[in-house]
Scaffold this active site. Sequence first.
Site, PDB file in Angstrom:
ATOM      1  N   HIS A 106      38.875 -19.254  47.565  1.00  0.00           N
ATOM      2  CA  HIS A 106      38.501 -18.499  48.769  1.00  0.00           C
ATOM      3  C   HIS A 106      38.307 -19.400  49.985  1.00  0.00           C
ATOM      4  O   HIS A 106      37.633 -19.008  50.939  1.00  0.00           O
ATOM      5  CB  HIS A 106      37.238 -17.660  48.507  1.00  0.00           C
ATOM      6  N   ASN A 200      25.360 -16.382  33.055  1.00  0.00           N
ATOM      7  CA  ASN A 200      24.886 -15.567  34.174  1.00  0.00           C
ATOM      8  C   ASN A 200      23.447 -15.138  33.885  1.00  0.00           C
ATOM      9  O   ASN A 200      23.062 -15.016  32.723  1.00  0.00           O
ATOM     10  CB  ASN A 200      25.792 -14.329  34.332  1.00  0.00           C
TER      11      ASN A 200
HETATM   12  C1  BJW Z   1      23.448 -16.479  38.661  1.00  0.00           C
HETATM   13  C2  BJW Z   1      22.393 -17.167  39.215  1.00  0.00           C
HETATM   14  C3  BJW Z   1      22.044 -18.338  38.573  1.00  0.00           C
HETATM   15  C4  BJW Z   1      22.648 -15.459  40.421  1.00  0.00           C
HETATM   16  N1  BJW Z   1      22.720 -18.739  37.511  1.00  0.00           N
HETATM   17  N2  BJW Z   1      24.110 -16.888  37.599  1.00  0.00           N
HETATM   18  C5  BJW Z   1      42.099  -4.559  42.521  1.00  0.00           C
HETATM   19  C6  BJW Z   1      41.276  -3.455  42.447  1.00  0.00           C
HETATM   20  C7  BJW Z   1      40.477  -3.097  43.545  1.00  0.00           C
HETATM   21  C8  BJW Z   1      40.493  -3.830  44.717  1.00  0.00           C
HETATM   22  C9  BJW Z   1      41.303  -4.928  44.785  1.00  0.00           C
HETATM   23  C10 BJW Z   1      42.099  -5.269  43.708  1.00  0.00           C
HETATM   24  N3  BJW Z   1      42.794  -6.394  44.054  1.00  0.00           N
HETATM   25  C11 BJW Z   1      42.440  -6.751  45.312  1.00  0.00           C
HETATM   26  C12 BJW Z   1      41.536  -5.869  45.778  1.00  0.00           C
HETATM   27  C13 BJW Z   1      40.897  -5.896  47.111  1.00  0.00           C
HETATM   28  C14 BJW Z   1      39.801  -6.920  47.232  1.00  0.00           C
HETATM   29  C15 BJW Z   1      38.735  -6.715  46.164  1.00  0.00           C
HETATM   30  O1  BJW Z   1      38.645  -7.409  45.192  1.00  0.00           O
HETATM   31  N4  BJW Z   1      37.857  -5.774  46.382  1.00  0.00           N
HETATM   32  C16 BJW Z   1      36.762  -5.523  45.429  1.00  0.00           C
HETATM   33  C17 BJW Z   1      35.431  -5.605  46.157  1.00  0.00           C
HETATM   34  C18 BJW Z   1      37.005  -4.246  44.723  1.00  0.00           C
HETATM   35  N5  BJW Z   1      40.316  -8.288  47.149  1.00  0.00           N
HETATM   36  C19 BJW Z   1      40.875  -8.868  48.198  1.00  0.00           C
HETATM   37  O2  BJW Z   1      41.002  -8.300  49.271  1.00  0.00           O
HETATM   38  C20 BJW Z   1      41.359 -10.290  48.005  1.00  0.00           C
HETATM   39  N6  BJW Z   1      42.686 -10.415  48.475  1.00  0.00           N
HETATM   40  C21 BJW Z   1      43.734  -9.887  47.832  1.00  0.00           C
HETATM   41  O3  BJW Z   1      43.604  -9.330  46.761  1.00  0.00           O
HETATM   42  O4  BJW Z   1      44.938 -10.054  48.487  1.00  0.00           O
HETATM   43  C22 BJW Z   1      46.067  -9.297  48.037  1.00  0.00           C
HETATM   44  C23 BJW Z   1      45.931  -7.909  48.608  1.00  0.00           C
HETATM   45  C24 BJW Z   1      45.823  -7.766  49.973  1.00  0.00           C
HETATM   46  C25 BJW Z   1      45.733  -6.479  50.502  1.00  0.00           C
HETATM   47  C26 BJW Z   1      45.719  -5.366  49.652  1.00  0.00           C
HETATM   48  C27 BJW Z   1      45.815  -5.546  48.283  1.00  0.00           C
HETATM   49  C28 BJW Z   1      45.941  -6.830  47.760  1.00  0.00           C
HETATM   50  C29 BJW Z   1      40.534 -11.249  48.834  1.00  0.00           C
HETATM   51  C30 BJW Z   1      39.136 -11.371  48.354  1.00  0.00           C
HETATM   52  C31 BJW Z   1      38.364 -12.293  49.282  1.00  0.00           C
HETATM   53  C32 BJW Z   1      36.894 -12.357  48.944  1.00  0.00           C
HETATM   54  N7  BJW Z   1      36.216 -13.037  50.001  1.00  0.00           N
HETATM   55  C33 BJW Z   1      34.788 -13.277  49.891  1.00  0.00           C
HETATM   56  C34 BJW Z   1      34.291 -13.875  51.215  1.00  0.00           C
HETATM   57  C35 BJW Z   1      34.748 -15.323  51.367  1.00  0.00           C
HETATM   58  C36 BJW Z   1      34.322 -15.910  52.659  1.00  0.00           C
HETATM   59  C37 BJW Z   1      32.819 -15.919  52.847  1.00  0.00           C
HETATM   60  O5  BJW Z   1      32.070 -16.441  51.996  1.00  0.00           O
HETATM   61  O6  BJW Z   1      32.386 -15.417  53.866  1.00  0.00           O
HETATM   62  O7  BJW Z   1      34.530 -14.180  48.787  1.00  0.00           O
HETATM   63  S1  BJW Z   1      33.829 -11.838  49.438  1.00  0.00           S
HETATM   64  C38 BJW Z   1      32.685 -12.694  48.408  1.00  0.00           C
HETATM   65  O8  BJW Z   1      32.816 -12.231  47.035  1.00  0.00           O
HETATM   66  C39 BJW Z   1      33.137 -14.159  48.418  1.00  0.00           C
HETATM   67  C40 BJW Z   1      32.940 -14.542  46.965  1.00  0.00           C
HETATM   68  O9  BJW Z   1      33.712 -15.673  46.639  1.00  0.00           O
HETATM   69  C41 BJW Z   1      33.347 -13.298  46.228  1.00  0.00           C
HETATM   70  C42 BJW Z   1      32.809 -13.203  44.832  1.00  0.00           C
HETATM   71  O10 BJW Z   1      31.424 -13.144  44.835  1.00  0.00           O
HETATM   72  P1  BJW Z   1      30.606 -13.892  43.677  1.00  0.00           P
HETATM   73  O11 BJW Z   1      30.775 -15.339  43.798  1.00  0.00           O
HETATM   74  O12 BJW Z   1      30.924 -13.296  42.374  1.00  0.00           O
HETATM   75  O13 BJW Z   1      29.086 -13.566  44.113  1.00  0.00           O
HETATM   76  P2  BJW Z   1      28.194 -12.284  43.750  1.00  0.00           P
HETATM   77  O14 BJW Z   1      27.042 -12.283  44.680  1.00  0.00           O
HETATM   78  O15 BJW Z   1      29.007 -11.060  43.694  1.00  0.00           O
HETATM   79  O16 BJW Z   1      27.676 -12.572  42.279  1.00  0.00           O
HETATM   80  C43 BJW Z   1      26.751 -13.609  42.009  1.00  0.00           C
HETATM   81  C44 BJW Z   1      26.531 -13.649  40.508  1.00  0.00           C
HETATM   82  O17 BJW Z   1      25.738 -14.769  40.201  1.00  0.00           O
HETATM   83  C45 BJW Z   1      25.802 -12.405  39.969  1.00  0.00           C
HETATM   84  O18 BJW Z   1      26.484 -11.936  38.822  1.00  0.00           O
HETATM   85  C46 BJW Z   1      24.414 -12.936  39.583  1.00  0.00           C
HETATM   86  O19 BJW Z   1      23.841 -12.270  38.474  1.00  0.00           O
HETATM   87  C47 BJW Z   1      24.730 -14.373  39.273  1.00  0.00           C
HETATM   88  N8  BJW Z   1      23.649 -15.315  39.486  1.00  0.00           N
HETATM   89  N9  BJW Z   1      21.932 -16.428  40.339  1.00  0.00           N
HETATM   90  C48 BJW Z   1      23.761 -17.947  37.060  1.00  0.00           C
HETATM   91  N10 BJW Z   1      20.996 -19.044  39.043  1.00  0.00           N
END
Ligand code: BJW
Length: 235
Positions: A106, A200
Site C-alpha cells: 500500500h 491477532n
Molecule cells: C492487533 C494488535 C496487536 C490490533 N497485535 N493484532 C473484493 C471485494 C470487495 C471489494 C473489493 C474487492 N477487491 C477490491 C475491492 C475494493 C477495495 C476493498 O478491499 N474494499 C473493502 C473495504 C471491501 N480495495 C481496493 O480498492 C484496493 N484496490 C484494488 O483492489 O484495485 C483494483 C480495483 C480497483 C477498482 C475497482 C475494483 C478493483 C486498494 C486498497 C487500498 C487500501 N488502502 C488503505 C489506506 C492506505 C493509505 C493510508 O494509510 O492512508 O490501506 S485502507 C487501510 O486498510 C490501509 C490498510 O493497509 C488496510 C488494511 O487495514 P489493516 O492493516 O488490516 O488494519 P485494520 O485496522 O483493519 O486491522 C487491524 C487488525 O490488527 C485488527 O484485526 C486488530 O484486531 C489487530 N490488532 N492491535 C496483533 N497489538
Amino acid sequence: MLKKVSVLTGAGVSAESGVPTFRDPGGIWEKFRPEQLANFEAFMKDPDFVWSWYQHRREIMREVKPNNGHFALAEMEKIFPSFSLITQNIDNLHYRAGSRNITELHGNIERNYCIKCRTFFHEIDIQEKKVLKCTNCGGLIRPDVVWFGEMLPVKELKYAENAAADSDVFFTIGTSAEVYPAALLPIIAKRAGAYSVEININPTVISFDLDETLTGKSAEILPELVQKIKEIRNN
Ligand code: BJW
Ligand code: ZN
C-alpha cells in the site's frame, strides 16, 4: 525443514508502537470514514484537508519506534533461508527494525509524488499544513500510498502472490483481512498448501479458514515465537 516462510502484516503490528489502527475502536476510521479521506476524489475535492491528515500521521510515525514484534520479524528474516515480509503498512517501521526483504503493498507515507508530472518528493516539511505544489509543474503533491479504487503496485502484488503460493508457512499478523486484494494472500497460501497461522488480538473474518490462530499482541507473541524457533534449531 521449513524453507519458505512468508508474512503478511497489517496495522495491528504497529499498534503497540503507538500508530493507530484503522478499524479497531479508537482507530483512525472512528473519526474519518475511509471513503472520506483515502481516495483520489476526496483528495481532489479538498486537497488541503486530506494533506493535513497525512501530515498528522507523518508526525505520529516520525515520533514512534519499532516494537518487539517488528524486531522479531527482522530476526526471522535472518533465520529462514527464504523469508518474505509483505506489509500493508505505510509506516516504515519494519525497515527501521532491520527487515530488508520488504514488499510494501500500500505504498509508503514518506514518499510523495506530483499527480501531473509524477516527480517524486521525499523531503516533506511536516509543518506545512496546506498541500504542497510541484516545483516542476505546479501540480498537486500526494502521498505515494494506495487509496481505495486504485491498483496496488503491480510488481509488489505479483511478488506477494507468488510468495504466498510458494510458502511452507504463511503468517497473517495484525490485519483485519478486510481489504482486498491483500486479504486474499492468506487464502492463496492456504489453498497452495502452506501451514497458515494468524496472530491477532481478536478473531478475524479469515480465522476459521486458517490452520491456527495465536491470540494476543504481536509484540508479545512474535518474540516468544522467535525464541522457540531458535531453541528448536539448536536442538
Ligand atoms: C492487533 C494488535 C496487536 C490490533 N497485535 N493484532 C473484493 C471485494 C470487495 C471489494 C473489493 C474487492 N477487491 C477490491 C475491492 C475494493 C477495495 C476493498 O478491499 N474494499 C473493502 C473495504 C471491501 N480495495 C481496493 O480498492 C484496493 N484496490 C484494488 O483492489 O484495485 C483494483 C480495483 C480497483 C477498482 C475497482 C475494483 C478493483 C486498494 C486498497 C487500498 C487500501 N488502502 C488503505 C489506506 C492506505 C493509505 C493510508 O494509510 O492512508 O490501506 S485502507 C487501510 O486498510 C490501509 C490498510 O493497509 C488496510 C488494511 O487495514 P489493516 O492493516 O488490516 O488494519 P485494520 O485496522 O483493519 O486491522 C487491524 C487488525 O490488527 C485488527 O484485526 C486488530 O484486531 C489487530 N490488532 N492491535 C496483533 N497489538
Ligand atoms: Zn509536477
